[in-house]
Design an enzyme around this catalytic site. Sequence first.
Site, PDB file in Angstrom:
ATOM      1  N   THR A 167      15.402  14.576 -32.830  1.00 21.89           N
ATOM      2  CA  THR A 167      15.709  14.056 -34.174  1.00 21.89           C
ATOM      3  C   THR A 167      16.075  15.163 -35.149  1.00 21.89           C
ATOM      4  OG1 THR A 167      14.270  12.151 -33.888  1.00 21.89           O
ATOM      5  CG2 THR A 167      14.644  12.834 -36.142  1.00 21.89           C
ATOM      6  N   ASP A 207      17.920  13.428 -26.523  1.00 28.15           N
ATOM      7  CA  ASP A 207      16.725  12.841 -27.094  1.00 28.15           C
ATOM      8  C   ASP A 207      15.615  13.219 -26.089  1.00 28.15           C
ATOM      9  OD1 ASP A 207      15.950  10.006 -28.854  1.00 28.15           O
ATOM     10  OD2 ASP A 207      14.630  10.655 -27.229  1.00 28.15           O
ATOM     11  N   SER A 208      14.479  13.674 -26.565  1.00 31.37           N
ATOM     12  CA  SER A 208      13.509  14.228 -25.607  1.00 31.37           C
ATOM     13  C   SER A 208      12.892  13.168 -24.692  1.00 31.37           C
ATOM     14  CB  SER A 208      12.416  15.014 -26.327  1.00 31.37           C
ATOM     15  OG  SER A 208      11.494  14.158 -26.938  1.00 31.37           O
ATOM     16  N   SER A 209      13.146  11.896 -24.959  1.00 27.46           N
ATOM     17  CA  SER A 209      12.671  10.878 -24.016  1.00 27.46           C
ATOM     18  C   SER A 209      13.383  11.016 -22.669  1.00 27.46           C
ATOM     19  CB  SER A 209      12.901   9.470 -24.584  1.00 27.46           C
ATOM     20  OG  SER A 209      14.265   9.329 -24.940  1.00 27.46           O
ATOM     21  N   THR A 221      10.493  15.328 -30.670  1.00 26.03           N
ATOM     22  CA  THR A 221       9.027  15.288 -30.736  1.00 26.03           C
ATOM     23  C   THR A 221       8.395  14.373 -29.682  1.00 26.03           C
ATOM     24  OG1 THR A 221       9.013  13.474 -32.361  1.00 26.03           O
ATOM     25  CG2 THR A 221       9.031  15.729 -33.218  1.00 26.03           C
ATOM     26  N   ASP A 222       9.182  13.411 -29.155  1.00 25.18           N
ATOM     27  CA  ASP A 222       8.555  12.418 -28.273  1.00 25.18           C
ATOM     28  C   ASP A 222       7.901  13.045 -27.043  1.00 25.18           C
ATOM     29  OD1 ASP A 222       9.058  10.321 -29.943  1.00 25.18           O
ATOM     30  OD2 ASP A 222      10.927   9.727 -28.966  1.00 25.18           O
TER      31      ASP A 222
END
Length: 357
Positions: A21, A69-71, A101-102
């Site tokens: 993000t 996206d870290s997912s 951050t995820d």
Amino acid sequence: MDDTVNRRQALPVRVIYTGGTIGMLPGEGGLAPGGDFAARLEKALATLPVDRRRALPARAVHSYSRLIDSSAVTPRDWHTLAEDIRAHRADYAGVVVVHGTDTLSWTAASLSLQLRTPGFPVIVTGAMQPLEAPGSDALDNLEGALRFAAEPGLDGVAVYFAGRLLHGARAIKEHASAADAFASPNARLLGEYRGAPRLFAPPRNTGPDADVVRLLTRAPADYGQVNQGEVARIVLWPGMAAWQLGAWLEDSRVAGALLELWGAGNIADDPALLEVLRRAGDRGKLMAAVSQCPRGRVAMGAYAAGQGLNRAGVLSGADMTPEAVYTKLVHLLALPLDSAARRRLFIAPWAGERSDD
Ligand code: ASP
């Protein structure tokens, strides 16, 4: 200050931008990782008061070509990142990893276990809001992370978020939206940033022993694929049946499991459930347990059913985070070791990720 410290401080900090993000920009389908992070970072840092700007270390930004996206992060990404940090270590004072951050705490735990970097801080940070969003937490997090990455006397991997420096293998994301989303429930803060970095904790164990590091650096090229899904994360729920646990543990692709137990290390006293665990243990699956409670530790054996866990060979994750247990199992299973060595290495602390007292 000795010469090595002086020399290191003269070097820039390497900023590795992986996505998240923090660097996202609005697009047609919603927020998506945005490019040109180096220019955007400099523009944001230029808005800081002059004294804070002057206190920042020189920096060099390296953006990954695949911004995510870290997912979408996988064990292969943990391994690639550690290799990248090792390969460029001599040219920098420290590293800031800019990450979504995820799964930030998973990457930080994995890096803590993989890297042995005395005198070289690796600071993992991100933000709950994009850099350009009004009132964003991104600039504060980047400023503090840069300052800690150039801090003499700090080594190993840490998470910097919302003014606090947390142990890299002890952090969890505990809030879905607040700016201070990260905590280390079973470990003291390493430091704080209030206009200047302050370190609290004494020097730490800075990584696995040299033999493990040598093995980790020789991990196979197909590392990510080998480990995709090899380790299952199984969180108990009331009424869990043996067939449900067996659906994971009896699958031959599952080589290890993180078990999240009740309270101090309890599981239902159901012989069928314990039998599934015993069979998995007999087949050499590497299993370790922590509590579903974020604070405290497991002491398996305090309850009768816990004895069944011990008999099945389930290892105690003591006061480790689920992230630290999971990543440690992944790394151990990637190494060419026999089962006894994996079990011995699991219960030995590598980077302060567990305490056994
Ligand atoms: N979905 C984002 C990520 O983890 C969330 C964030 O960065 O805060 O990449």
